[in-house]
Design an enzyme around this catalytic site. Sequence first.
Site, PDB file in Angstrom:
ATOM      1  N   ASP A 156       0.802  -1.252   0.017  1.00 23.25           N
ATOM      2  CA  ASP A 156       0.086   0.150  -0.092  1.00 23.25           C
ATOM      3  C   ASP A 156       1.041   1.251  -0.105  1.00 23.25           C
ATOM      4  O   ASP A 156       2.185   1.097  -0.274  1.00 23.25           O
ATOM      5  CB  ASP A 156      -0.853  -0.001   1.208  1.00 23.25           C
ATOM      6  N   HIS A 188      -3.637   6.363   3.245  1.00 20.37           N
ATOM      7  CA  HIS A 188      -4.283   5.030   2.742  1.00 20.37           C
ATOM      8  C   HIS A 188      -3.610   3.895   3.481  1.00 20.37           C
ATOM      9  O   HIS A 188      -4.440   3.120   4.019  1.00 20.37           O
ATOM     10  CB  HIS A 188      -4.363   4.927   1.273  1.00 20.37           C
ATOM     11  N   SER A 346     -11.281  -0.946  -0.112  1.00 22.05           N
ATOM     12  CA  SER A 346     -10.012  -0.681   0.442  1.00 22.05           C
ATOM     13  C   SER A 346      -9.773  -1.430   1.990  1.00 22.05           C
ATOM     14  O   SER A 346      -8.736  -1.751   2.397  1.00 22.05           O
ATOM     15  CB  SER A 346      -9.524   0.555   0.277  1.00 22.05           C
TER      16      SER A 346
END
Length: 549
Positions: A156, A188, A346
């Site tokens: 990520d 994120h 996600s």
Amino acid sequence: MSRVVGRFALIGVVVLCCCAPAQAAVLIHPGKPVLPGSRSLQRLQAYPRTLVELDRTRAAEAAPALRRAGGVLIAPPLALWQLPSWTAQRMLPGLVRDGVVRAVTPDVPVGTDPRNASGFLSQFTDPLSASEWWPSHVGVQNWTGPGAGVPLTMIDSGVDLGHEEFLGRPNTIPLNPQTFTANDEELHGTATASVAAAPVNSKGIVGIYPQAKLQLWDASPNGVLTVGDEIAGLFAARRSGPGVINLSLGGSDRIAIEEEAIMSAFGAGSLVVASAGNDRENGSIPSYPASFPHVLTIGASDESDRVSFFSSSSPEMDLAAPGQDIETAIPTFFNPAGYQALDGTSFSAPLVSGAAAAVWTLRPRLTNTQLFEVMRRSARDVGRRGWDRDTGFGILNVPAAVARKAPAADPQEPNEDIYLVRPNGLTRAGKPPLTNRHRRRASINAQLERREDPEDVYRLFLPAKGKVVVTVRPSANVSLQLWGRRTTTVFEQGASARRDLIGASARSGKRVERVTLKGRGSSQYVYADVFLSKNVVLASYTLNVRRAS
């Protein structure tokens, strides 16, 4: 579509009231049988084990079958059996019809405080745990995950290792330097890692597997996440040995080298989990790597157990997990509070990844092909009965995954085409041949499945003289083809196919497929290709190879 799959809506924190502990509820009463397929029986999958009380005058009839299915007679005077819930769901309809069952109840945890069946406090005790609505929806509200075991790798954007959820967290291993920038997508990585593995530390939130061996790969070292950095992360994870790899990212381009990297990780024994995408409102454009075979594809559900309004629909969908209004940790650079509720598949994928790593830690003998099936086949069915494009087989169900019987391991995966099995293809050694100069016979049991594994290719030895007989005994309609040593792909057509296809059998239904090959003047390795016939979704088969004079 952006490589990062996430919707960064600025959503207020929703505080949920704590639910009262679940009470044991009898599902079947004397004189009131529950018919097969009832919702009462479906409820059993939320618990690892089920208690079944038999009619004592007829208990001896059912005892042998219950014992073979893993049941234990725990109270003989009551004819009370304890069974794995997956077995109970399969057997109870028939036992009820036969009038043998007196009562059924899930084997629920007991007590008046938030302790699980092992006596440990529930792991969801940190200050913002009340904002985490999802634990009860995946069956972990009264569950404590195991200690560190199978590695969980998050590929990520970089994780803020100075955040209170990660500063000093045990078993946290950055596989490369972790960075983040002012770009919103750079929060994120911290958010997804927290959903998977935020520790129990009296601060903020708790992840689904708080004691996980957490490996972190920053796939956006320059502020932009690229396929090349993703692939580098896959191979870094591969070097660490088999584990669960989370990919909360995706794009609309099908990139061959990305697929090869996924196949390499899977072939090395890891389970790869990916977000299905957030493109539902724009027609659900296929997202990769989620749409590659052998990737556990995850959609998002909301607090009503419905598919989230943004979650992409996909023919490759395997299961769903909560992904809407998910409380996450984010760098204080973006929010001084350090936490934010976010939407996106996600955040569904890390719940499945963390759960899969915990299940694998508890069940270390599983192969990655077995874990793949355990995770999706144990899901709690929602929406339309059976598999669907929105939620796959249903919503993540951790207790059911812990308890579900594993299928037989599927050998030599991935093996959908020549390059995946020949030497110097995907790997230097390739897959081991079923037969060679000295091994004259071989037998292998395997499975095919339309969405994830529709084709199996094997190497076998054809001597210069004599014959080789290849036989397939299937549970459903499959076909068999034999390809010569010069074949580059089992999907060849035209002149290449006329040159390389050296035998075929395509009989209807479950009939045995058989091809006999004669030696061709020089010994060589050839390829057996077993594949699903049109309109067949699932099949198991036994492949036998023997050398004849």
